[in-house]
Design a protein around this motif. Structure first.
Motif, PDB file in Angstrom:
ATOM      1  N   THR A 158       0.814  -1.216   0.000  1.00  0.00           N
ATOM      2  CA  THR A 158       0.000   0.000   0.000  1.00  0.00           C
ATOM      3  C   THR A 158       0.848   1.267   0.000  1.00  0.00           C
ATOM      4  OG1 THR A 158      -0.174  -0.246   2.410  1.00  0.00           O
ATOM      5  CG2 THR A 158      -2.024  -1.038   1.093  1.00  0.00           C
ATOM      6  N   ALA A 159       2.161   1.117   0.162  1.00  0.00           N
ATOM      7  CA  ALA A 159       3.040   2.288   0.091  1.00  0.00           C
ATOM      8  C   ALA A 159       2.914   2.984  -1.260  1.00  0.00           C
ATOM      9  CB  ALA A 159       4.487   1.879   0.341  1.00  0.00           C
ATOM     10  N   THR A 160       2.581   2.217  -2.310  1.00  0.00           N
ATOM     11  CA  THR A 160       2.426   2.792  -3.648  1.00  0.00           C
ATOM     12  C   THR A 160       1.317   3.831  -3.669  1.00  0.00           C
ATOM     13  OG1 THR A 160       3.101   0.679  -4.586  1.00  0.00           O
ATOM     14  CG2 THR A 160       2.085   2.255  -6.082  1.00  0.00           C
ATOM     15  N   LYS A 161       0.165   3.477  -3.086  1.00  0.00           N
ATOM     16  CA  LYS A 161      -0.955   4.412  -3.063  1.00  0.00           C
ATOM     17  C   LYS A 161      -0.623   5.639  -2.222  1.00  0.00           C
ATOM     18  CE  LYS A 161      -4.473   0.840  -3.747  1.00  0.00           C
ATOM     19  NZ  LYS A 161      -5.687   0.186  -3.186  1.00  0.00           N
ATOM     20  N   ALA A 162       0.072   5.413  -1.112  1.00  0.00           N
ATOM     21  CA  ALA A 162       0.425   6.524  -0.234  1.00  0.00           C
ATOM     22  C   ALA A 162       1.347   7.515  -0.940  1.00  0.00           C
ATOM     23  CB  ALA A 162       1.086   5.996   1.040  1.00  0.00           C
ATOM     24  N   ILE A 163       2.352   6.990  -1.652  1.00  0.00           N
ATOM     25  CA  ILE A 163       3.317   7.887  -2.288  1.00  0.00           C
ATOM     26  C   ILE A 163       2.695   8.627  -3.466  1.00  0.00           C
ATOM     27  CG2 ILE A 163       4.367   6.338  -3.999  1.00  0.00           C
ATOM     28  CD1 ILE A 163       6.123   8.856  -1.638  1.00  0.00           C
ATOM     29  N   GLU A 164       1.701   8.027  -4.118  1.00  0.00           N
ATOM     30  CA  GLU A 164       1.027   8.719  -5.213  1.00  0.00           C
ATOM     31  C   GLU A 164       0.275   9.942  -4.689  1.00  0.00           C
ATOM     32  OE1 GLU A 164       1.153   8.590  -8.407  1.00  0.00           O
ATOM     33  OE2 GLU A 164       2.562   6.922  -8.416  1.00  0.00           O
ATOM     34  N   LYS A 165      -0.281   9.822  -3.478  1.00  0.00           N
ATOM     35  CA  LYS A 165      -0.980  10.966  -2.879  1.00  0.00           C
ATOM     36  C   LYS A 165       0.003  12.084  -2.561  1.00  0.00           C
ATOM     37  CE  LYS A 165      -4.609   8.071  -0.855  1.00  0.00           C
ATOM     38  NZ  LYS A 165      -5.219   7.556   0.395  1.00  0.00           N
ATOM     39  N   VAL A 166       1.171  11.712  -2.032  1.00  0.00           N
ATOM     40  CA  VAL A 166       2.195  12.712  -1.733  1.00  0.00           C
ATOM     41  C   VAL A 166       2.736  13.318  -3.021  1.00  0.00           C
ATOM     42  CG1 VAL A 166       4.507  13.059  -0.757  1.00  0.00           C
ATOM     43  CG2 VAL A 166       2.851  11.600   0.430  1.00  0.00           C
ATOM     44  N   ARG A 167       2.972  12.472  -3.989  1.00  0.00           N
ATOM     45  CA  ARG A 167       3.543  12.925  -5.267  1.00  0.00           C
ATOM     46  C   ARG A 167       2.631  13.935  -5.945  1.00  0.00           C
ATOM     47  NH1 ARG A 167       6.635   8.681  -9.148  1.00  0.00           N
ATOM     48  NH2 ARG A 167       7.514  10.146 -10.640  1.00  0.00           N
ATOM     49  N   GLY A 168       1.327  13.725  -5.794  1.00  0.00           N
ATOM     50  CA  GLY A 168       0.375  14.640  -6.418  1.00  0.00           C
ATOM     51  C   GLY A 168       0.406  16.042  -5.848  1.00  0.00           C
ATOM     52  N   GLN A 169       0.990  16.202  -4.655  1.00  0.00           N
ATOM     53  CA  GLN A 169       1.049  17.521  -4.021  1.00  0.00           C
ATOM     54  C   GLN A 169       2.408  18.200  -4.164  1.00  0.00           C
ATOM     55  OE1 GLN A 169      -1.730  18.692  -2.969  1.00  0.00           O
ATOM     56  NE2 GLN A 169      -2.773  16.752  -3.361  1.00  0.00           N
ATOM     57  N   LEU A 170       3.326  17.547  -4.849  1.00  0.00           N
ATOM     58  CA  LEU A 170       4.650  18.138  -5.029  1.00  0.00           C
ATOM     59  C   LEU A 170       4.620  19.243  -6.084  1.00  0.00           C
ATOM     60  CD1 LEU A 170       6.811  14.878  -5.089  1.00  0.00           C
ATOM     61  CD2 LEU A 170       6.697  16.558  -3.241  1.00  0.00           C
ATOM     62  N   PRO A 171       5.508  20.202  -5.982  1.00  0.00           N
ATOM     63  CA  PRO A 171       5.607  21.238  -7.018  1.00  0.00           C
ATOM     64  C   PRO A 171       5.904  20.617  -8.376  1.00  0.00           C
ATOM     65  CG  PRO A 171       6.847  21.858  -5.058  1.00  0.00           C
ATOM     66  CD  PRO A 171       6.448  20.432  -4.863  1.00  0.00           C
ATOM     67  N   GLN A 172       5.447  21.253  -9.431  1.00  0.00           N
ATOM     68  CA  GLN A 172       5.606  20.747 -10.789  1.00  0.00           C
ATOM     69  C   GLN A 172       7.068  20.468 -11.129  1.00  0.00           C
ATOM     70  OE1 GLN A 172       3.162  20.047 -12.979  1.00  0.00           O
ATOM     71  NE2 GLN A 172       4.585  19.402 -14.582  1.00  0.00           N
ATOM     72  N   SER A 173       7.962  21.362 -10.727  1.00  0.00           N
ATOM     73  CA  SER A 173       9.378  21.197 -11.066  1.00  0.00           C
ATOM     74  C   SER A 173       9.961  19.937 -10.424  1.00  0.00           C
ATOM     75  CB  SER A 173      10.177  22.425 -10.614  1.00  0.00           C
ATOM     76  OG  SER A 173      10.045  22.624  -9.206  1.00  0.00           O
ATOM     77  N   ILE A 174       9.566  19.649  -9.179  1.00  0.00           N
ATOM     78  CA  ILE A 174      10.053  18.455  -8.482  1.00  0.00           C
ATOM     79  C   ILE A 174       9.501  17.205  -9.151  1.00  0.00           C
ATOM     80  CG2 ILE A 174      10.024  17.168  -6.318  1.00  0.00           C
ATOM     81  CD1 ILE A 174      11.799  19.580  -6.173  1.00  0.00           C
ATOM     82  N   ARG A 175       8.204  17.235  -9.525  1.00  0.00           N
ATOM     83  CA  ARG A 175       7.598  16.066 -10.168  1.00  0.00           C
ATOM     84  C   ARG A 175       8.285  15.750 -11.496  1.00  0.00           C
ATOM     85  NH1 ARG A 175       2.881  18.673  -9.199  1.00  0.00           N
ATOM     86  NH2 ARG A 175       2.447  18.772 -11.433  1.00  0.00           N
ATOM     87  N   GLU A 176       8.604  16.782 -12.243  1.00  0.00           N
ATOM     88  CA  GLU A 176       9.247  16.577 -13.538  1.00  0.00           C
ATOM     89  C   GLU A 176      10.631  15.946 -13.365  1.00  0.00           C
ATOM     90  OE1 GLU A 176       9.169  20.386 -15.382  1.00  0.00           O
ATOM     91  OE2 GLU A 176       7.050  20.234 -15.990  1.00  0.00           O
ATOM     92  N   GLU A 177      11.389  16.409 -12.361  1.00  0.00           N
ATOM     93  CA  GLU A 177      12.707  15.824 -12.119  1.00  0.00           C
ATOM     94  C   GLU A 177      12.582  14.386 -11.632  1.00  0.00           C
ATOM     95  OE1 GLU A 177      16.097  18.220 -10.702  1.00  0.00           O
ATOM     96  OE2 GLU A 177      14.575  19.685 -10.115  1.00  0.00           O
ATOM     97  N   LEU A 178      11.578  14.125 -10.807  1.00  0.00           N
ATOM     98  CA  LEU A 178      11.341  12.762 -10.330  1.00  0.00           C
ATOM     99  C   LEU A 178      11.047  11.826 -11.490  1.00  0.00           C
ATOM    100  CD1 LEU A 178       9.166  13.007  -7.087  1.00  0.00           C
ATOM    101  CD2 LEU A 178      11.489  12.116  -7.305  1.00  0.00           C
ATOM    102  N   ASP A 179      10.228  12.300 -12.435  1.00  0.00           N
ATOM    103  CA  ASP A 179       9.880  11.477 -13.602  1.00  0.00           C
ATOM    104  C   ASP A 179      11.119  11.094 -14.403  1.00  0.00           C
ATOM    105  OD1 ASP A 179       7.210  11.579 -12.945  1.00  0.00           O
ATOM    106  OD2 ASP A 179       6.745  13.248 -14.306  1.00  0.00           O
ATOM    107  N   GLN A 180      12.138  11.965 -14.364  1.00  0.00           N
ATOM    108  CA  GLN A 180      13.367  11.691 -15.109  1.00  0.00           C
ATOM    109  C   GLN A 180      14.306  10.748 -14.345  1.00  0.00           C
ATOM    110  OE1 GLN A 180      14.134  12.784 -18.246  1.00  0.00           O
ATOM    111  NE2 GLN A 180      12.068  13.641 -18.340  1.00  0.00           N
ATOM    112  N   ILE A 181      14.354  10.897 -13.016  1.00  0.00           N
ATOM    113  CA  ILE A 181      15.353  10.174 -12.221  1.00  0.00           C
ATOM    114  C   ILE A 181      14.830   8.851 -11.668  1.00  0.00           C
ATOM    115  CG2 ILE A 181      16.848  10.308 -10.178  1.00  0.00           C
ATOM    116  CD1 ILE A 181      16.816  13.355 -10.517  1.00  0.00           C
ATOM    117  N   ALA A 182      13.606   8.856 -11.117  1.00  0.00           N
ATOM    118  CA  ALA A 182      13.079   7.694 -10.389  1.00  0.00           C
ATOM    119  C   ALA A 182      13.146   6.376 -11.166  1.00  0.00           C
ATOM    120  CB  ALA A 182      11.648   7.967  -9.930  1.00  0.00           C
ATOM    121  N   PRO A 183      12.861   6.361 -12.487  1.00  0.00           N
ATOM    122  CA  PRO A 183      12.923   5.085 -13.209  1.00  0.00           C
ATOM    123  C   PRO A 183      14.317   4.470 -13.267  1.00  0.00           C
ATOM    124  CG  PRO A 183      11.617   6.680 -14.429  1.00  0.00           C
ATOM    125  CD  PRO A 183      12.311   7.437 -13.341  1.00  0.00           C
ATOM    126  N   HIS A 184      15.347   5.267 -12.936  1.00  0.00           N
ATOM    127  CA  HIS A 184      16.724   4.779 -13.024  1.00  0.00           C
ATOM    128  C   HIS A 184      17.324   4.486 -11.644  1.00  0.00           C
ATOM    129  CE1 HIS A 184      16.641   5.861 -17.263  1.00  0.00           C
ATOM    130  NE2 HIS A 184      16.147   7.030 -16.911  1.00  0.00           N
TER     131      HIS A 184
END
Length: 210
Positions: free
Chosen positions: A102-128
Protein backbone atom coordinates in the motif's frame (compact mmCIF):
# COMPACT_ATOMS: atom_id res chain seq x y z
CA UNK A 1 -33.53 8.96 -0.63
CA UNK A 2 -30.42 7.21 0.84
CA UNK A 3 -27.01 8.43 -0.26
CA UNK A 4 -25.17 6.35 -2.84
CA UNK A 5 -22.06 5.77 -0.75
CA UNK A 6 -20.50 3.49 -3.35
CA UNK A 7 -20.58 6.28 -5.91
CA UNK A 8 -19.36 8.87 -3.40
CA UNK A 9 -16.44 6.57 -2.56
CA UNK A 10 -15.68 6.08 -6.27
CA UNK A 11 -15.77 9.82 -6.97
CA UNK A 12 -13.33 10.50 -4.15
CA UNK A 13 -11.08 7.73 -5.41
CA UNK A 14 -11.09 9.13 -8.95
CA UNK A 15 -10.16 12.55 -7.55
CA UNK A 16 -7.27 11.08 -5.56
CA UNK A 17 -5.95 9.08 -8.51
CA UNK A 18 -6.00 11.82 -11.14
CA UNK A 19 -4.54 14.32 -8.71
CA UNK A 20 -1.77 11.96 -7.65
CA UNK A 21 -0.62 10.87 -11.11
CA UNK A 22 -0.91 12.12 -14.69
CA UNK A 23 -1.34 8.82 -16.55
CA UNK A 24 -4.93 7.86 -15.71
CA UNK A 25 -7.08 7.09 -18.74
CA UNK A 26 -10.78 6.28 -18.51
CA UNK A 27 -9.91 2.63 -19.09
CA UNK A 28 -7.38 2.52 -16.24
CA UNK A 29 -9.80 4.32 -13.93
CA UNK A 30 -12.49 1.78 -14.76
CA UNK A 31 -10.17 -1.11 -13.93
CA UNK A 32 -8.99 0.48 -10.68
CA UNK A 33 -12.55 1.28 -9.57
CA UNK A 34 -13.87 -2.07 -10.79
CA UNK A 35 -16.62 -0.54 -12.87
CA UNK A 36 -17.55 0.08 -16.51
CA UNK A 37 -15.79 2.75 -18.55
CA UNK A 38 -19.12 4.46 -19.32
CA UNK A 39 -19.66 4.79 -15.55
CA UNK A 40 -16.31 6.59 -15.27
CA UNK A 41 -17.42 9.05 -17.96
CA UNK A 42 -20.62 9.74 -15.99
CA UNK A 43 -18.58 10.24 -12.82
CA UNK A 44 -16.23 12.65 -14.58
CA UNK A 45 -19.21 14.62 -15.85
CA UNK A 46 -20.53 14.84 -12.30
CA UNK A 47 -17.14 16.11 -11.08
CA UNK A 48 -17.16 18.69 -13.84
CA UNK A 49 -20.62 19.85 -12.76
CA UNK A 50 -19.34 20.21 -9.20
CA UNK A 51 -16.60 22.56 -10.37
CA UNK A 52 -13.66 20.18 -9.91
CA UNK A 53 -10.79 21.57 -12.04
CA UNK A 54 -9.81 18.44 -13.95
CA UNK A 55 -8.89 18.36 -17.61
CA UNK A 56 -8.02 15.92 -20.39
CA UNK A 57 -4.45 16.11 -21.67
CA UNK A 58 -4.64 15.59 -25.45
CA UNK A 59 -0.91 14.89 -25.73
CA UNK A 60 -0.69 12.30 -22.93
CA UNK A 61 -4.23 11.00 -23.61
CA UNK A 62 -5.11 10.99 -19.92
CA UNK A 63 -6.93 12.91 -17.22
CA UNK A 64 -5.32 15.25 -14.75
CA UNK A 65 -6.33 17.81 -12.15
CA UNK A 66 -5.01 21.23 -11.27
CA UNK A 67 -2.25 20.64 -8.75
CA UNK A 68 -3.17 23.42 -6.34
CA UNK A 69 -6.66 21.99 -5.82
CA UNK A 70 -7.42 20.85 -2.24
CA UNK A 71 -3.97 21.23 -0.67
CA UNK A 72 -0.91 23.40 -1.21
CA UNK A 73 2.17 21.64 -2.62
CA UNK A 74 4.18 19.56 -0.16
CA UNK A 75 7.47 21.33 0.50
CA UNK A 76 9.98 18.55 -0.15
CA UNK A 77 13.37 18.85 -1.75
CA UNK A 78 14.20 16.67 -4.75
CA UNK A 79 16.42 14.47 -2.56
CA UNK A 80 13.63 14.01 0.02
CA UNK A 81 11.04 13.23 -2.64
CA UNK A 82 13.35 10.79 -4.47
CA UNK A 83 14.04 8.94 -1.20
CA UNK A 84 10.32 8.52 -0.49
CA UNK A 85 9.44 7.50 -4.05
CA UNK A 86 12.30 5.00 -4.21
CA UNK A 87 11.46 3.38 -0.88
CA UNK A 88 7.74 3.22 -1.60
CA UNK A 89 8.13 2.04 -5.19
CA UNK A 90 11.07 -0.34 -4.91
CA UNK A 91 10.67 -1.69 -1.38
CA UNK A 92 6.94 -1.34 -0.79
CA UNK A 93 5.30 -1.91 -4.16
CA UNK A 94 7.63 -4.79 -5.03
CA UNK A 95 6.85 -6.43 -1.66
CA UNK A 96 10.54 -6.67 -0.74
CA UNK A 97 9.18 -6.01 2.74
CA UNK A 98 5.99 -8.09 3.00
CA UNK A 99 2.65 -6.33 3.52
CA UNK A 100 3.94 -2.90 2.45
CA UNK A 101 2.35 -2.82 -1.03
CA UNK A 102 0.00 0.00 0.00
CA UNK A 103 3.04 2.29 0.09
CA UNK A 104 2.43 2.79 -3.65
CA UNK A 105 -0.95 4.41 -3.06
CA UNK A 106 0.43 6.52 -0.23
CA UNK A 107 3.32 7.89 -2.29
CA UNK A 108 1.03 8.72 -5.21
CA UNK A 109 -0.98 10.97 -2.88
CA UNK A 110 2.20 12.71 -1.73
CA UNK A 111 3.54 12.92 -5.27
CA UNK A 112 0.38 14.64 -6.42
CA UNK A 113 1.05 17.52 -4.02
CA UNK A 114 4.65 18.14 -5.03
CA UNK A 115 5.61 21.24 -7.02
CA UNK A 116 5.61 20.75 -10.79
CA UNK A 117 9.38 21.20 -11.07
CA UNK A 118 10.05 18.46 -8.48
CA UNK A 119 7.60 16.07 -10.17
CA UNK A 120 9.25 16.58 -13.54
CA UNK A 121 12.71 15.82 -12.12
CA UNK A 122 11.34 12.76 -10.33
CA UNK A 123 9.88 11.48 -13.60
CA UNK A 124 13.37 11.69 -15.11
CA UNK A 125 15.35 10.17 -12.22
CA UNK A 126 13.08 7.69 -10.39
CA UNK A 127 12.92 5.08 -13.21
CA UNK A 128 16.72 4.78 -13.02
CA UNK A 129 16.92 4.14 -9.27
CA UNK A 130 16.67 0.57 -7.97
CA UNK A 131 16.80 -0.92 -4.47
CA UNK A 132 17.41 -4.63 -4.00
CA UNK A 133 17.17 -6.11 -0.52
CA UNK A 134 18.03 -9.65 0.55
CA UNK A 135 15.17 -11.93 -0.45
CA UNK A 136 12.55 -12.17 2.29
CA UNK A 137 11.08 -15.47 3.40
CA UNK A 138 7.67 -16.47 2.07
CA UNK A 139 4.85 -14.52 3.70
CA UNK A 140 2.09 -16.69 2.26
CA UNK A 141 -0.67 -17.21 4.79
CA UNK A 142 0.90 -14.85 7.35
CA UNK A 143 -0.82 -11.58 6.53
CA UNK A 144 -3.65 -12.30 8.96
CA UNK A 145 -1.08 -12.83 11.74
CA UNK A 146 0.67 -9.56 10.86
CA UNK A 147 -2.63 -7.69 10.93
CA UNK A 148 -3.64 -9.32 14.21
CA UNK A 149 -0.41 -8.22 15.91
CA UNK A 150 -0.72 -4.73 14.42
CA UNK A 151 -4.30 -4.49 15.71
CA UNK A 152 -3.19 -5.64 19.17
CA UNK A 153 -0.48 -2.98 19.19
CA UNK A 154 -2.94 -0.25 18.25
CA UNK A 155 -5.48 -1.40 20.84
CA UNK A 156 -2.87 -2.12 23.54
CA UNK A 157 -4.19 -5.66 23.88
CA UNK A 158 -2.51 -8.95 24.74
CA UNK A 159 -2.68 -11.98 22.48
CA UNK A 160 -3.31 -15.55 23.55
CA UNK A 161 -0.71 -17.55 21.65
CA UNK A 162 -0.10 -21.26 21.20
CA UNK A 163 3.38 -22.62 20.73
CA UNK A 164 3.67 -26.14 19.36
CA UNK A 165 6.90 -27.90 20.22
CA UNK A 166 8.65 -29.96 17.56
CA UNK A 167 9.97 -32.52 20.03
CA UNK A 168 7.18 -35.02 19.45
CA UNK A 169 7.03 -34.28 15.72
CA UNK A 170 10.72 -35.14 15.45
CA UNK A 171 9.98 -38.59 16.87
CA UNK A 172 7.55 -39.23 14.05
CA UNK A 173 4.59 -40.03 16.33
CA UNK A 174 2.51 -37.23 14.79
CA UNK A 175 1.98 -35.55 18.17
CA UNK A 176 2.83 -32.01 19.16
CA UNK A 177 3.21 -30.47 22.58
CA UNK A 178 1.21 -27.23 22.82
CA UNK A 179 1.94 -24.38 25.20
CA UNK A 180 -0.42 -21.44 25.60
CA UNK A 181 0.78 -18.07 26.84
CA UNK A 182 -0.17 -14.40 26.85
CA UNK A 183 1.93 -12.18 24.64
CA UNK A 184 1.89 -8.39 24.99
CA UNK A 185 3.34 -6.96 21.76
CA UNK A 186 5.56 -3.88 22.04
CA UNK A 187 6.68 -3.50 18.44
CA UNK A 188 6.77 -5.03 14.96
CA UNK A 189 10.29 -5.52 13.64
CA UNK A 190 11.33 -6.41 10.10
CA UNK A 191 14.85 -7.79 10.16
CA UNK A 192 16.74 -9.36 7.27
CA UNK A 193 14.11 -11.73 5.86
CA UNK A 194 10.98 -11.67 8.01
CA UNK A 195 8.66 -9.80 10.35
CA UNK A 196 9.02 -10.35 14.09
CA UNK A 197 6.86 -9.35 17.05
CA UNK A 198 8.71 -8.02 20.09
CA UNK A 199 6.85 -8.19 23.38
CA UNK A 200 6.38 -9.64 26.84
CA UNK A 201 6.06 -13.42 26.91
CA UNK A 202 3.77 -14.37 29.80
CA UNK A 203 5.08 -17.92 30.00
CA UNK A 204 8.72 -16.84 30.18
CA UNK A 205 7.95 -13.66 32.14
CA UNK A 206 10.41 -11.79 29.97
CA UNK A 207 10.68 -9.88 26.70
CA UNK A 208 10.92 -12.19 23.71
CA UNK A 209 11.01 -11.88 19.93
CA UNK A 210 8.61 -14.15 18.03
Amino acid sequence: MPADYSRIHRLLKILTLIQGSSDWTAGRLALECQTAQRTIYRDLKMLQGAGIPYFYDDQKKCYSIRRDFFLPPVQLTLEEALSLVSLAGEVGANEQVPFMATATKAIEKVRGQLPQSIREELDQIAPHVAIKLAAAGSADGLKDVYQLVRSALAGKRALLCRYESLRHAAKGDGKTEAEEFLFKPYALLFSQRAWYAVGHHGGRKAVRTL
